[in-house]
Design a protein around this motif. Structure first.
Motif, PDB file in Angstrom:
ATOM      1  N   MET A   1      92.512  55.957  62.779  1.00 60.88           N
ATOM      2  CA  MET A   1      90.850  56.375  63.052  1.00 60.88           C
ATOM      3  C   MET A   1      90.350  57.545  61.552  1.00 60.88           C
ATOM      4  N   ALA A   2      89.300  57.470  61.247  1.00 64.95           N
ATOM      5  CA  ALA A   2      89.065  58.513  60.325  1.00 64.95           C
ATOM      6  C   ALA A   2      88.610  59.135  61.004  1.00 64.95           C
ATOM      7  N   THR A   3      88.043  60.774  59.916  1.00 64.40           N
ATOM      8  CA  THR A   3      87.702  62.210  60.741  1.00 64.40           C
ATOM      9  C   THR A   3      87.443  62.989  58.985  1.00 64.40           C
ATOM     10  N   GLY A   4      86.792  63.103  59.289  1.00 64.52           N
ATOM     11  CA  GLY A   4      86.393  64.663  58.356  1.00 64.52           C
ATOM     12  C   GLY A   4      85.408  64.647  57.742  1.00 64.52           C
ATOM     13  N   ALA A   5      84.952  64.684  56.601  1.00 63.83           N
ATOM     14  CA  ALA A   5      83.531  64.730  56.181  1.00 63.83           C
ATOM     15  C   ALA A   5      84.153  62.910  55.033  1.00 63.83           C
ATOM     16  N   ARG A  50      83.268  58.422  65.010  1.00 61.07           N
ATOM     17  CA  ARG A  50      82.682  58.388  66.314  1.00 61.07           C
ATOM     18  C   ARG A  50      82.549  56.921  66.485  1.00 61.07           C
ATOM     19  N   VAL A  51      81.738  56.147  67.408  1.00 60.53           N
ATOM     20  CA  VAL A  51      81.690  55.243  67.808  1.00 60.53           C
ATOM     21  C   VAL A  51      80.319  55.747  68.630  1.00 60.53           C
ATOM     22  N   SER A  52      78.591  54.704  67.765  1.00 59.08           N
ATOM     23  CA  SER A  52      77.198  55.421  69.244  1.00 59.08           C
ATOM     24  C   SER A  52      76.786  54.137  69.607  1.00 59.08           C
ATOM     25  N   LEU A  53      77.227  53.759  70.577  1.00 61.46           N
ATOM     26  CA  LEU A  53      76.682  52.942  71.965  1.00 61.46           C
ATOM     27  C   LEU A  53      74.935  53.064  72.312  1.00 61.46           C
ATOM     28  N   VAL A  54      74.144  52.088  71.498  1.00 63.50           N
ATOM     29  CA  VAL A  54      72.155  52.043  71.665  1.00 63.50           C
ATOM     30  C   VAL A  54      72.358  51.434  73.243  1.00 63.50           C
ATOM     31  N   GLN A 103      75.933  61.092  61.194  1.00 61.07           N
ATOM     32  CA  GLN A 103      76.803  62.259  60.905  1.00 61.07           C
ATOM     33  C   GLN A 103      75.999  63.123  59.677  1.00 61.07           C
ATOM     34  N   ALA A 104      75.059  63.805  59.015  1.00 62.89           N
ATOM     35  CA  ALA A 104      74.908  63.837  57.489  1.00 62.89           C
ATOM     36  C   ALA A 104      75.659  63.252  56.608  1.00 62.89           C
ATOM     37  N   ASP A 105      76.835  64.037  56.746  1.00 63.91           N
ATOM     38  CA  ASP A 105      78.111  63.740  55.854  1.00 63.91           C
ATOM     39  C   ASP A 105      78.858  61.950  56.147  1.00 63.91           C
TER      40      ASP A 105
END
Length: 206
Positions: A1-5, A50-54, A103-105
């Motif tokens: 899992m990757a986190t941060g900017a 993050r995983v975004s479910l649409v 996220q913006a970054d």
């Protein structure tokens, strides 16, 4: 899992009505759960924050199934659900909605399809590595055929916000020509999707 900017994110498109299937496709039985679980498992295995479910059609039932799987998998904190009000327009509407919530970054977004349950996790890190190395986007291939998920780099993400119709990100990737990084997949899971009930049985025993 990757986190941060500058972390990648994942988008799982689960807004379709499954009309060719007869409805309720993503909630059809698959293994010990439902079809959507397979796509979510791959998304959670990707190097993303993050995983975004649409959601769209059957939004409440699809969201409930996704949240249940995330809890069972210990990934509830990584699941983010958004609803595409105009989902009937096609895949473009779902991608537009998801893109607005990134996220913006964000360093880029993996785009998974909810009806593709057999994506090998082995292909995900190489896709991320290709984009980190400078490719504007990356996609897996198996025996010469391009599959899913695509990884759209940060520079192309604004284009997702203007998509229309049902073509998804296909046009964006096509315009890249040889600049699209292609990563060899270990099996045909990057090509396999479920359109009809018969596809479920065909895919279970591969």
């Amino acid at each position: 899992m990757a986190t941060g900017a500058d972390a990648f994110e994942a988008i799982v498109l689960a807004a379709g009505s499954g009309s060719r299937f007869g409805g309720g496709k993503l909630l059809a039985r698959w293994g010990d759960g439902v079809l959507l679980d397979g796509a979510l498992a791959a998304a959670f295995a990707a190097p993303v924050s993050r995983v975004s479910l649409v959601t769209g059609a059957q939004a409440k039932a699809v969201e409930a199934a996704a949240r249940a799987f995330a809890v069972r998998s210990g990934q509830a904190g990584r699941l983010h659900v958004v609803h595409a009000e105009d989902h009937a327009e096609g895949m473009g509407a779902s991608l537009r909605r998801a893109a607005l919530d990134l996220q913006a970054d964000c360093a880029g977004a993996f785009v998974f399809l909810g009806d593709m349950p057999r994506i090998s996790p082995a292909v995900l890190a190489p896709l991320a590595e290709a984009v980190r190395a400078g490719a504007p986007a990356a996609a897996p291939v198996f025996e010469g055929r391009r599959g899913h998920p695509a990884l759209i780099g940060a520079g192309l993400l604004p284009q997702l916000e203007s998509l229309r119709g049902d073509a998804g990100a296909r046009a964006i990737l096509k315009e890249l020509g040889p600049r699209l990084a292609l990563v060899e997949a270990p099996d045909d899971g990057v090509l396999f999707d479920v359109d009809t009930p018969g596809d479920l049985d065909a895919g279970r025993y591969r």
